[in-house]
Design an enzyme around this catalytic site. Structure first.
Site, mmCIF file in Angstrom:
data_model
loop_
_atom_site.group_PDB
_atom_site.id
_atom_site.type_symbol
_atom_site.label_atom_id
_atom_site.label_comp_id
_atom_site.label_asym_id
_atom_site.label_seq_id
_atom_site.Cartn_x
_atom_site.Cartn_y
_atom_site.Cartn_z
ATOM 1 N N ASN A 199 -5.115 -6.931 9.364
ATOM 2 C CA ASN A 199 -6.201 -7.705 8.783
ATOM 3 C C ASN A 199 -5.719 -8.427 7.525
ATOM 4 O O ASN A 199 -5.273 -7.757 6.604
ATOM 5 C CB ASN A 199 -7.364 -6.776 8.418
ATOM 6 N N ASP B 272 -8.698 -4.846 -2.526
ATOM 7 C CA ASP B 272 -8.060 -5.171 -1.245
ATOM 8 C C ASP B 272 -8.363 -4.162 -0.140
ATOM 9 O O ASP B 272 -8.461 -2.962 -0.372
ATOM 10 C CB ASP B 272 -6.546 -5.279 -1.390
ATOM 11 N N ASP C 75 2.122 -7.075 2.188
ATOM 12 C CA ASP C 75 0.944 -6.309 2.638
ATOM 13 C C ASP C 75 1.419 -5.090 3.443
ATOM 14 O O ASP C 75 0.838 -4.736 4.483
ATOM 15 C CB ASP C 75 -0.029 -7.155 3.460
ATOM 16 N N HIS D 174 0.807 3.495 8.173
ATOM 17 C CA HIS D 174 -0.229 4.419 8.655
ATOM 18 C C HIS D 174 0.430 5.558 9.419
ATOM 19 O O HIS D 174 1.383 5.334 10.173
ATOM 20 C CB HIS D 174 -1.199 3.698 9.603
ATOM 21 N N HIS E 68 0.867 -1.188 0.000
ATOM 22 C CA HIS E 68 0.000 0.000 0.000
ATOM 23 C C HIS E 68 0.901 1.235 0.000
ATOM 24 O O HIS E 68 1.677 1.427 0.936
ATOM 25 C CB HIS E 68 -0.909 -0.001 1.233
ATOM 26 N N HIS F 148 -2.635 -12.550 1.212
ATOM 27 C CA HIS F 148 -2.459 -12.628 2.681
ATOM 28 C C HIS F 148 -3.261 -13.755 3.337
ATOM 29 O O HIS F 148 -4.009 -13.532 4.279
ATOM 30 C CB HIS F 148 -2.667 -11.278 3.359
HETATM 31 O O1 DOR Z 1 -4.122 -4.748 7.650
HETATM 32 C C1 DOR Z 1 -4.515 -4.377 6.554
HETATM 33 N N1 DOR Z 1 -4.255 -3.135 6.101
HETATM 34 N N2 DOR Z 1 -5.225 -5.223 5.807
HETATM 35 C C2 DOR Z 1 -5.826 -4.830 4.669
HETATM 36 O O2 DOR Z 1 -6.453 -5.630 4.053
HETATM 37 C C3 DOR Z 1 -5.734 -3.424 4.229
HETATM 38 C C4 DOR Z 1 -4.534 -2.784 4.752
HETATM 39 C C5 DOR Z 1 -4.544 -1.277 4.603
HETATM 40 O O3 DOR Z 1 -4.885 -0.760 3.550
HETATM 41 O O4 DOR Z 1 -4.170 -0.607 5.573
#
Ligand code: DOR
Length: 435
Positions: A285, A113, A312, A316, A23, A193
């Site tokens: 997740n 996703d 994955d 954040h 991401h 995942h």
């Molecule tokens: O932990 C996760 N973060 N799982 C996901 O499926 C999406 C991802 C996110 O975009 O932060």
């Protein structure tokens, strides 16, 4: 381009890693990551190619947005960035995006996703549509009615912590549905995942029947258990979880496998590291699962059920994580720690090194239908130790439960298209002719 001679003797030289799932948050969430910062973090982790998930704001659901990601990535000169576009418009799960046009603009695969395509009929149409162009659908397999407001794996640890759980069945029900629809349509499906033992068993069976599916697992699901949410920081192979486990072997607090160690009382070994429970850095997740799930993922890697290791990488900004556990965003920043985590499993014999390297290189290349490029390669110092600190991470996402942890295994050089784009300790790296 300037020609250089690199001395990589003593290092492990491999093709550049390919990440099927990262991401990069741009456009829309640039405080969490940008294409430039994420593609530089990728190089530190040994990934010379990363696939960027489309759950941005706006979501990558138009050819113009795909082209924009491609252009920004080119300008960043980090890892190669391959855009994944959405399956449904705005990831809303109601109508299909224009997959063929998106592919023509440069999308290498399609995924909503962060969410599954909940509507099974729409998912069927997505796979049928994808099949006409031999396109790849990547699915986040999760039955939302079962996971609901869950925030961690459902089991003894969630019960003790009083947190709502996400049962393994939420993934296993969805994987069963997805396999059935892939089998019916003949569409090319990649399940990302994967985290549970039951899901691995279903995928293994389906592959034996000839269903066109592939799957990946993450470094965090290969190394951490739900005990981490309760405060343990013992890797799954350290067997010395400080907390009681509902499954797996009795804790022995040591990974020393010498014959003498077996008779030694467990209390003589160093205690497993501990952290504060409810650390939102462990919230991800799918959730960190049980020890037997972790073992099943490694077994899947060893027997070829698992095609790739994908990070994955979910960076954040701190405002999304420095809140109560149930309010925090899901995700672990993973590009820069992936190699060390998987080498940890290799070091205790859970898998051989070549298998792990294949799962980071030729496995994902095959999933994407791409060749391995000779001019994308990395050099690794498998014995170098380093400490995970916010400053040591190039990603803007510092959200990892590994902060403060000493890890082993570092990338010392990453070359993309014949150009050295990251250098961190390769001996004798100097321009040809300058010596
Ligand atoms: O932990 C996760 N973060 N799982 C996901 O499926 C999406 C991802 C996110 O975009 O932060």
């Amino acid at each position: 381009m300037e020609r250089r001679e690199l001395e990589a003797r003593g290092f492990l030289v491999t093709p550049g890693f390919i990440d099927l799932h990262a991401h990069l948050r741009e456009p829309g969430f640039e405080e969490s990551e940008t294409i430039a910062s994420g593609s530089r973090a990728a190089l530190r982790g040994g990934f010379t190619t990363i696939c960027a998930m489309p759950n941005t704001e706006p979501a990558i659901d138009s050819p113009g947005l795909v082209a924009e990601v491609v252009a920004r990535a080119r300008a960043a000169r980090g890892a190669r960035v391959l855009p994944i576009a959405t399956i449904t418009r705005a990831r809303a799960g109601r109508e299909l995006a224009d997959l063929i046009e998106l592919a023509a603009a440069g999308a290498v695969a399609f995924s909503d996703d962060g969410s599954p395509v909940d509507d099974a009929r729409l998912f069927r149409h997505a796979l049928e549509y994808a099949r006409t162009g031999d396109l790849l659908i990547i699915e986040h397999a999760q039955d939302m009615s079962l996971s609901r407001n869950g925030v961690m794996h459902e089991g003894a640890v969630s019960a003790r912590l009083g947190l709502p759980g996400i049962p393994s069945a939420a993934e296993e029900v969805a994987v069963a549905r997805d396999i059935a629809i892939a089998e019916m349509t003949g569409g090319r499906l990649h399940l990302t995942h994967i985290s549970t033992r039951g899901a691995i068993a279903s995928i293994r069976d389906a592959k034996r029947r000839g269903v066109r599916i592939t799957c990946d697992v993450t470094p965090h699901h290969l190394s951490m258990t739900d005990d981490w949410v309760g405060g343990s920081r013992a890797f799954a192979w350290e067997r010395g979880g400080s907390l009681a486990r509902e499954d797996g072997p009795a804790p022995v607090r040591s990974i020393d496998r010498s014959p003498s160690s077996r008779s030694r009382p467990s209390l003589e070994s160093p205690p497993a590291p501990l952290a504060t429970p409810y650390d939102s850095a462990t919230k991800v997740n799918p959730p960190l699962r049980s020890w037997s799930d972790v073992r099943a993922l490694w077994d899947g890697l060893a027997d070829g059920t698992v095609d790739g290791i994908a990070t994955d990488h979910a960076p954040h900004a701190s405002v999304k994580k420095e809140v109560e556990f149930d309010q925090a965003a899901f995700g672990i920043s993973g590009l820069e720690t992936a190699l060390s985590l998987v080498l940890g499993g290799v070091s205790v014999g859970w898998c051989d090194r070549d298998t792990v390297i294949r799962a980071l290189t030729s496995g994902p290349a095959r999933v994407l239908g791409l060749p391995i490029r000779d001019d994308d390669w990395i050099a690794i110092d498998p014995d170098a130790e380093w400490t995970v600190t916010p400053e040591a991470l190039v990603s803007l996402g510092k959200n990892t439960p590994l902060l403060g942890r000493r890890l082993r295994g570092r990338v010392v050089c990453a070359v993309v298209g014949g150009e050295v784009r990251y250098e961190g300790g390769l001996r004798g790296a100097s321009p040809v002719g300058s010596r």
